[in-house]
Design a protein around this motif. Sequence first.
Motif, PDB file in Angstrom:
ATOM      1  N   ILE A  87       0.870  -1.179   0.000  1.00 39.50           N
ATOM      2  CA  ILE A  87       0.000   0.000   0.000  1.00 39.50           C
ATOM      3  C   ILE A  87       0.905   1.227   0.000  1.00 39.50           C
ATOM      4  CG2 ILE A  87      -1.944   1.143   1.159  1.00 39.50           C
ATOM      5  CD1 ILE A  87      -2.353  -1.939   0.672  1.00 39.50           C
ATOM      6  N   ALA A  88       0.742   2.099  -1.002  1.00 39.59           N
ATOM      7  CA  ALA A  88       1.537   3.333  -1.086  1.00 39.59           C
ATOM      8  C   ALA A  88       0.608   4.511  -0.844  1.00 39.59           C
ATOM      9  CB  ALA A  88       2.185   3.449  -2.465  1.00 39.59           C
ATOM     10  N   ALA A  89       0.872   5.281   0.200  1.00 43.44           N
ATOM     11  CA  ALA A  89       0.029   6.445   0.488  1.00 43.44           C
ATOM     12  C   ALA A  89       0.892   7.697   0.525  1.00 43.44           C
ATOM     13  CB  ALA A  89      -0.679   6.258   1.827  1.00 43.44           C
ATOM     14  N   THR A  90       0.363   8.793  -0.023  1.00 47.31           N
ATOM     15  CA  THR A  90       1.060  10.076   0.086  1.00 47.31           C
ATOM     16  C   THR A  90       1.136  10.462   1.556  1.00 47.31           C
ATOM     17  OG1 THR A  90       0.281  10.812  -2.075  1.00 47.31           O
ATOM     18  CG2 THR A  90       0.961  12.521  -0.538  1.00 47.31           C
ATOM     19  N   ALA A  91       2.347  10.753   2.033  1.00 49.02           N
ATOM     20  CA  ALA A  91       2.534  11.108   3.446  1.00 49.02           C
ATOM     21  C   ALA A  91       2.969  12.567   3.596  1.00 49.02           C
ATOM     22  CB  ALA A  91       3.555  10.170   4.072  1.00 49.02           C
ATOM     23  N   GLY A  92       2.948  13.330   2.496  1.00 50.40           N
ATOM     24  CA  GLY A  92       3.324  14.734   2.493  1.00 50.40           C
ATOM     25  C   GLY A  92       4.079  15.027   1.210  1.00 50.40           C
ATOM     26  N   PRO A  93       4.467  16.250   0.908  1.00 53.56           N
ATOM     27  CA  PRO A  93       3.985  17.453   1.571  1.00 53.56           C
ATOM     28  C   PRO A  93       2.589  17.801   1.058  1.00 53.56           C
ATOM     29  CG  PRO A  93       5.504  18.029  -0.204  1.00 53.56           C
ATOM     30  CD  PRO A  93       5.413  16.527  -0.167  1.00 53.56           C
ATOM     31  N   GLY A  94       1.893  18.630   1.801  1.00 56.85           N
ATOM     32  CA  GLY A  94       0.545  19.016   1.373  1.00 56.85           C
ATOM     33  C   GLY A  94      -0.258  19.532   2.552  1.00 56.85           C
ATOM     34  N   LEU A  95      -1.552  19.663   2.333  1.00 58.51           N
ATOM     35  CA  LEU A  95      -2.453  20.131   3.395  1.00 58.51           C
ATOM     36  C   LEU A  95      -2.589  18.992   4.405  1.00 58.51           C
ATOM     37  CD1 LEU A  95      -5.110  21.807   1.089  1.00 58.51           C
ATOM     38  CD2 LEU A  95      -3.253  22.919   2.356  1.00 58.51           C
ATOM     39  N   ILE A  96      -2.192  19.262   5.629  1.00 57.98           N
ATOM     40  CA  ILE A  96      -1.951  18.177   6.580  1.00 57.98           C
ATOM     41  C   ILE A  96      -3.210  17.340   6.873  1.00 57.98           C
ATOM     42  CG2 ILE A  96      -2.246  19.550   8.688  1.00 57.98           C
ATOM     43  CD1 ILE A  96       0.483  16.918   8.050  1.00 57.98           C
ATOM     44  N   VAL A 104      -3.610   7.616   7.048  1.00 55.25           N
ATOM     45  CA  VAL A 104      -4.235   6.755   8.068  1.00 55.25           C
ATOM     46  C   VAL A 104      -5.036   5.635   7.400  1.00 55.25           C
ATOM     47  CG1 VAL A 104      -5.979   6.689   9.909  1.00 55.25           C
ATOM     48  CG2 VAL A 104      -4.257   8.484   9.889  1.00 55.25           C
ATOM     49  N   SER A 105      -5.707   5.945   6.292  1.00 52.61           N
ATOM     50  CA  SER A 105      -6.428   4.894   5.559  1.00 52.61           C
ATOM     51  C   SER A 105      -5.437   3.839   5.075  1.00 52.61           C
ATOM     52  CB  SER A 105      -7.174   5.477   4.358  1.00 52.61           C
ATOM     53  OG  SER A 105      -8.036   6.498   4.779  1.00 52.61           O
ATOM     54  N   GLY A 106      -4.303   4.299   4.521  1.00 56.33           N
ATOM     55  CA  GLY A 106      -3.275   3.378   4.035  1.00 56.33           C
ATOM     56  C   GLY A 106      -2.748   2.497   5.157  1.00 56.33           C
ATOM     57  N   LYS A 107      -2.531   3.115   6.309  1.00 57.26           N
ATOM     58  CA  LYS A 107      -2.040   2.344   7.468  1.00 57.26           C
ATOM     59  C   LYS A 107      -3.053   1.281   7.877  1.00 57.26           C
ATOM     60  CE  LYS A 107       0.700   5.963   9.676  1.00 57.26           C
ATOM     61  NZ  LYS A 107       0.810   6.869  10.842  1.00 57.26           N
ATOM     62  N   ALA A 108      -4.336   1.670   7.919  1.00 57.68           N
ATOM     63  CA  ALA A 108      -5.386   0.736   8.360  1.00 57.68           C
ATOM     64  C   ALA A 108      -5.470  -0.457   7.406  1.00 57.68           C
ATOM     65  CB  ALA A 108      -6.732   1.457   8.432  1.00 57.68           C
ATOM     66  N   ILE A 109      -5.394  -0.171   6.089  1.00 54.66           N
ATOM     67  CA  ILE A 109      -5.458  -1.264   5.108  1.00 54.66           C
ATOM     68  C   ILE A 109      -4.226  -2.153   5.242  1.00 54.66           C
ATOM     69  CG2 ILE A 109      -5.490  -1.827   2.641  1.00 54.66           C
ATOM     70  CD1 ILE A 109      -6.831   0.945   2.234  1.00 54.66           C
ATOM     71  N   ALA A 110      -3.056  -1.519   5.360  1.00 61.01           N
ATOM     72  CA  ALA A 110      -1.809  -2.285   5.469  1.00 61.01           C
ATOM     73  C   ALA A 110      -1.860  -3.201   6.687  1.00 61.01           C
ATOM     74  CB  ALA A 110      -0.619  -1.334   5.560  1.00 61.01           C
ATOM     75  N   MET A 111      -2.388  -2.670   7.787  1.00 57.77           N
ATOM     76  CA  MET A 111      -2.446  -3.460   9.024  1.00 57.77           C
ATOM     77  C   MET A 111      -3.462  -4.591   8.882  1.00 57.77           C
ATOM     78  SD  MET A 111      -2.779  -1.920  12.836  1.00 57.77           S
ATOM     79  CE  MET A 111      -4.468  -1.462  12.649  1.00 57.77           C
ATOM     80  N   ALA A 112      -4.660  -4.258   8.382  1.00 58.31           N
ATOM     81  CA  ALA A 112      -5.725  -5.257   8.284  1.00 58.31           C
ATOM     82  C   ALA A 112      -5.367  -6.367   7.296  1.00 58.31           C
ATOM     83  CB  ALA A 112      -7.037  -4.582   7.873  1.00 58.31           C
ATOM     84  N   ALA A 113      -4.719  -5.989   6.169  1.00 60.36           N
ATOM     85  CA  ALA A 113      -4.419  -6.982   5.132  1.00 60.36           C
ATOM     86  C   ALA A 113      -3.013  -7.563   5.298  1.00 60.36           C
ATOM     87  CB  ALA A 113      -4.555  -6.328   3.750  1.00 60.36           C
ATOM     88  N   ASP A 114      -2.311  -7.099   6.313  1.00 57.40           N
ATOM     89  CA  ASP A 114      -0.943  -7.555   6.584  1.00 57.40           C
ATOM     90  C   ASP A 114      -0.028  -7.364   5.364  1.00 57.40           C
ATOM     91  OD1 ASP A 114       1.082  -8.510   8.108  1.00 57.40           O
ATOM     92  OD2 ASP A 114       0.671 -10.634   7.718  1.00 57.40           O
ATOM     93  N   LYS A 115      -0.037  -6.141   4.845  1.00 58.27           N
ATOM     94  CA  LYS A 115       0.791  -5.783   3.685  1.00 58.27           C
ATOM     95  C   LYS A 115       1.720  -4.639   4.088  1.00 58.27           C
ATOM     96  CE  LYS A 115      -1.683  -8.420   0.963  1.00 58.27           C
ATOM     97  NZ  LYS A 115      -1.193  -9.566   0.226  1.00 58.27           N
ATOM     98  N   PRO A 116       2.872  -4.530   3.397  1.00 59.97           N
ATOM     99  CA  PRO A 116       3.765  -3.413   3.726  1.00 59.97           C
ATOM    100  C   PRO A 116       3.161  -2.060   3.340  1.00 59.97           C
ATOM    101  CG  PRO A 116       4.698  -4.796   1.967  1.00 59.97           C
ATOM    102  CD  PRO A 116       3.431  -5.451   2.408  1.00 59.97           C
ATOM    103  N   LEU A 117       3.502  -1.039   4.145  1.00 59.71           N
ATOM    104  CA  LEU A 117       3.074   0.331   3.863  1.00 59.71           C
ATOM    105  C   LEU A 117       4.264   1.109   3.323  1.00 59.71           C
ATOM    106  CD1 LEU A 117       0.965   2.728   4.324  1.00 59.71           C
ATOM    107  CD2 LEU A 117       2.220   3.124   6.459  1.00 59.71           C
TER     108      LEU A 117
END
Length: 354
Positions: A87-96, A104-117
């Motif tokens: 799972i690749a999620a934009t972590a910045g820079p941008g509107l926080i 946080v969505s990326g983290k939740a999916i990575a954790m639930a599906a046991d995939k690297p973030l």
Amino acid sequence: MVSASNTSETHKIVLGIESSCDETAVALVTEDRRILAQRIASQEEEHAPYGGVVPEIAARAHAQRLAPMLADVMDDAGLTLDDVDAIAATAGPGLIGGVMVGLVSGKAIAMAADKPLLAINHLEGHALSPRLADEELKFPYLLLLVSGGHCQILSVEGVGEYRRLGTTIDDALGEAFDKTAKILGLGYPGGPAVEKLAREGDPKAVPLPRPLKGSAEPHFSFAGLKSAVLRAVESGEHQAADIAASFQQAAVDCLIDRLEKSLRETGPMPSLVVAGGVAANMTIRAALEALAEKHDMRFVAPPLALCTDNAAMIAWAGCERLPLNENAPLDFKARPRWPLDPEADAVRGAGVKA
Ligand code: KG4
Ligand code: ZN
């Protein structure tokens, strides 16, 4: 690299999430450069009444749209999270606020599906996206990134290896087009409207400044140009089309001068690449093409859908980063500022842009 026609070979699949500005986007991209599915939702309508992006509204809209879009993209591709490799999620820079929604969505999916973030720098997404469209594009290349939010010249030397040669000390170029459009009463987004009107005008009619042209470092400044446009309008001495054409010519002259300066710093480069929404401008493209020809460089302008904010570029940056095995920890912090080149000197007023 193994050719895509070798069907016995399985290619890794990365799910990308982008939410750093006013585009909510999700995409599935393979290591061998196939976009399996993607969705983009713009928030233009939400922000239009305010004449610009309102961070709180942006974050709420991302939070509302992201989960259904994720479900739709998986459906479109006919895949489940089991089929995804990272799972690749934009972590910045941008509107926080928006960045946090996607991360946080990326983290939740990575954790639930046991995939690297993979925590992706949005600017790295832009910097590497031309390689998604063009298999032939090898490192290094000189990248001009010009949009409403970014205005940088980068030497892209490898994955994670970026040398920032120039940045803006005030406005981004797209922002300058938008402000010029507003002054001329042309509406938003202003870039295409200014370009259209400029076709009917004389680019030499109105004397406008070329800020920072000839200066030692290849930085940009467009705030003074915009003020000069305002003065030209207020003088009542010029046709709107002549002002638009003269503004566009001043912008082109600054771009070419700064790119020439960058090339003197880097030495010969094999390719010149343009990305960002302003890459849609035909006068700018033609000038860049001529510059590339003069320096014996290949000119690469990826399809516009890949130049503007999207999630395929984030997923692709994830694909490029997979071999590095640098997975982000689940407590990775969203970064409102995250320069691509940590060695680059801080430039007066420029931090806000990158
Ligand atoms: O990359 P983008 O879609 O969004 C971000 O800024 O992130 O870029 C939008 C910017 C706007 O400022 C818009 O006015 C400018 O790109 N733009 C143009 C043209 N089309 C879009 N500027 C000049 N000429 C154009 N044809
Ligand atoms: Zn962007």
